[in-house]
Design a protein around this motif. Structure first.
Motif, PDB file in Angstrom:
ATOM      1  N   SER A 247       0.841  -1.196   0.000  1.00  0.00           N
ATOM      2  CA  SER A 247       0.000   0.000   0.000  1.00  0.00           C
ATOM      3  C   SER A 247       0.881   1.254   0.000  1.00  0.00           C
ATOM      4  CB  SER A 247      -0.950   0.008   1.194  1.00  0.00           C
ATOM      5  OG  SER A 247      -0.242   0.013   2.398  1.00  0.00           O
TER       6      SER A 247
ATOM      7  N   ALA B 299      -2.749   1.178  -5.858  1.00  0.00           N
ATOM      8  CA  ALA B 299      -1.386   1.341  -5.357  1.00  0.00           C
ATOM      9  C   ALA B 299      -0.364   0.841  -6.377  1.00  0.00           C
ATOM     10  CB  ALA B 299      -1.214   0.607  -4.034  1.00  0.00           C
TER      11      ALA B 299
ATOM     12  N   LYS C 260      -4.479   1.065  -1.809  1.00  0.00           N
ATOM     13  CA  LYS C 260      -4.206  -0.366  -1.709  1.00  0.00           C
ATOM     14  C   LYS C 260      -4.518  -1.029  -3.039  1.00  0.00           C
ATOM     15  CE  LYS C 260      -5.620  -0.780   3.120  1.00  0.00           C
ATOM     16  NZ  LYS C 260      -6.528  -1.470   4.044  1.00  0.00           N
TER      17      LYS C 260
END
Length: 83
Positions: free
Chosen positions: A24, A42, A38
């Motif tokens: 993340s 990410a 996330k």
């Protein structure tokens, strides 16, 4: 002149990021965490960040875009901050 950062606010480099072990990305604005990305988001941002590694201006633009429009000027003050 480009429409991005016409007021020159990104020249102060207010954004910073941290890559965590689990993949993340934590994005900070002036030392305060504003976004945590996330998964697929990410991964995509991480690829873009490595692509612009040496260009601080492009890095700031990417981080600003990733945070979205989080700062509009109408944020409420805390209960203890009545100003």
């Amino acid at each position: 002149m480009s429409k991005i950062d016409q007021r020159g606010r990104l020249e102060e480099e207010p954004f910073a990021y941290l890559l965590t072990k689990n993949g993340s990305i934590l994005i900070n604005y002036q030392g305060k965490q504003v976004v945590m990305l996330k998964g697929k988001d990410a991964e995509q941002l991480s690829a873009k960040l490595t692509a612009v590694k040496g260009d601080a201006k492009q890095l700031q633009i990417l981080l600003a875009k990733a945070t979205g429009n989080f700062k509009r000027g109408n944020e409420k003050n805390g209960k203890r901050n009545k100003n």
